[in-house]
Design a protein around this motif. Structure first.
Motif, PDB file in Angstrom:
ATOM      1  N   UNK A  60       0.886  -1.053  -0.235  1.00  0.00           N
ATOM      2  CA  UNK A  60      -0.238  -0.217   0.379  1.00  0.00           C
ATOM      3  C   UNK A  60       0.911   1.369   0.243  1.00  0.00           C
ATOM      4  N   UNK A  61       0.664   2.108  -1.198  1.00  0.00           N
ATOM      5  CA  UNK A  61       1.428   3.407  -1.179  1.00  0.00           C
ATOM      6  C   UNK A  61       0.582   4.487  -1.065  1.00  0.00           C
ATOM      7  N   UNK A  62       0.884   5.393   0.162  1.00  0.00           N
ATOM      8  CA  UNK A  62       0.255   6.730   0.920  1.00  0.00           C
ATOM      9  C   UNK A  62       1.179   7.718   0.801  1.00  0.00           C
ATOM     10  N   UNK A  63       0.569   8.819   0.251  1.00  0.00           N
ATOM     11  CA  UNK A  63       0.936  10.441   0.718  1.00  0.00           C
ATOM     12  C   UNK A  63      -0.633  10.710   0.622  1.00  0.00           C
ATOM     13  N   UNK A  64      -0.009  11.534   1.747  1.00  0.00           N
ATOM     14  CA  UNK A  64      -0.538  12.519   2.777  1.00  0.00           C
ATOM     15  C   UNK A  64      -0.289  13.818   2.608  1.00  0.00           C
ATOM     16  N   UNK A  65      -1.247  15.018   2.652  1.00  0.00           N
ATOM     17  CA  UNK A  65      -0.827  16.490   2.346  1.00  0.00           C
ATOM     18  C   UNK A  65       0.834  16.738   3.511  1.00  0.00           C
ATOM     19  N   UNK A  66      -0.035  16.841   4.588  1.00  0.00           N
ATOM     20  CA  UNK A  66       1.219  17.184   5.194  1.00  0.00           C
ATOM     21  C   UNK A  66       1.266  16.333   6.520  1.00  0.00           C
ATOM     22  N   UNK A  67       1.990  16.258   7.683  1.00  0.00           N
ATOM     23  CA  UNK A  67       1.776  15.597   8.987  1.00  0.00           C
ATOM     24  C   UNK A  67       0.499  15.609   9.225  1.00  0.00           C
ATOM     25  N   UNK A  68      -0.069  17.076  10.004  1.00  0.00           N
ATOM     26  CA  UNK A  68      -1.221  16.810  10.346  1.00  0.00           C
ATOM     27  C   UNK A  68      -2.140  16.501   9.853  1.00  0.00           C
ATOM     28  N   UNK A  69      -2.140  16.426   8.175  1.00  0.00           N
ATOM     29  CA  UNK A  69      -2.942  15.317   7.249  1.00  0.00           C
ATOM     30  C   UNK A  69      -3.116  13.422   7.285  1.00  0.00           C
ATOM     31  N   UNK A  70      -1.503  13.308   8.069  1.00  0.00           N
ATOM     32  CA  UNK A  70      -1.251  12.192   8.153  1.00  0.00           C
ATOM     33  C   UNK A  70      -1.776  11.582   9.668  1.00  0.00           C
ATOM     34  N   UNK A  71      -1.901  12.381  10.453  1.00  0.00           N
ATOM     35  CA  UNK A  71      -2.241  12.177  11.788  1.00  0.00           C
ATOM     36  C   UNK A  71      -3.891  12.639  12.358  1.00  0.00           C
ATOM     37  N   UNK A  72      -4.235  12.254  10.930  1.00  0.00           N
ATOM     38  CA  UNK A  72      -5.408  13.196  11.239  1.00  0.00           C
ATOM     39  C   UNK A  72      -6.126  11.746  10.976  1.00  0.00           C
ATOM     40  N   UNK A  73      -6.042  11.144   9.380  1.00  0.00           N
ATOM     41  CA  UNK A  73      -6.121   9.587   9.087  1.00  0.00           C
ATOM     42  C   UNK A  73      -5.731   9.117   9.975  1.00  0.00           C
ATOM     43  N   UNK A  74      -4.591   8.945  10.902  1.00  0.00           N
ATOM     44  CA  UNK A  74      -4.133   7.899  11.860  1.00  0.00           C
ATOM     45  C   UNK A  74      -5.472   7.873  13.078  1.00  0.00           C
ATOM     46  N   UNK A  75      -5.944   9.083  13.276  1.00  0.00           N
ATOM     47  CA  UNK A  75      -7.054   9.316  15.048  1.00  0.00           C
ATOM     48  C   UNK A  75      -8.513   9.097  13.897  1.00  0.00           C
TER      49      UNK A  75
END
Length: 98
Positions: free
Chosen positions: A55-70
């Motif tokens: 699975x290849x994932x790209x998030x706008x920034x770290x904040x977006x990645x943390x929102x994904x995790x939450x």
């Protein structure tokens, strides 16, 4: 502009569970792709070993990645995935664009 958060996840289905993992992943992917900070969520199976997933994932920034995790969908997805894969959890590798 902040750097995107990029990663890939790999995991292996327990023999005989590959199709269940694929179905679970396809459903999860639909939700992740709708997250506002998600840029790419590309879920694939290896051609030569269909029990292996990449699975290849790209998030706008770290904040977006943390929102994904939450996001609420992550907990039930990861709990279900753990029951169907060989590893204790997906193996994550973080990447940086060059």
């Amino acid at each position: 502009m902040t750097a995107p958060t990029i990663l890939h996840a790999t995991f292996t289905a327990i023999p005989g569970q590959g199709d269940r993992v694929a179905a679970l992943l396809a459903e999860f992917a639909e939700g992740v792709r709708a997250e506002p900070g998600n840029v790419v969520f590309d879920a694939t199976r290896l051609v030569d070993d269909p029990d292996r997933f990449f699975v290849y994932e790209v998030y706008r920034d770290e904040e977006a990645f943390q929102a994904h995790l939450a996001a609420p969908a992550g907990v039930p997805f990861n709990a279900a995935l753990q029951e169907l894969i060989v590893e204790p959890h997906s193996q994550l590798t973080f990447l940086r664009r060059i």
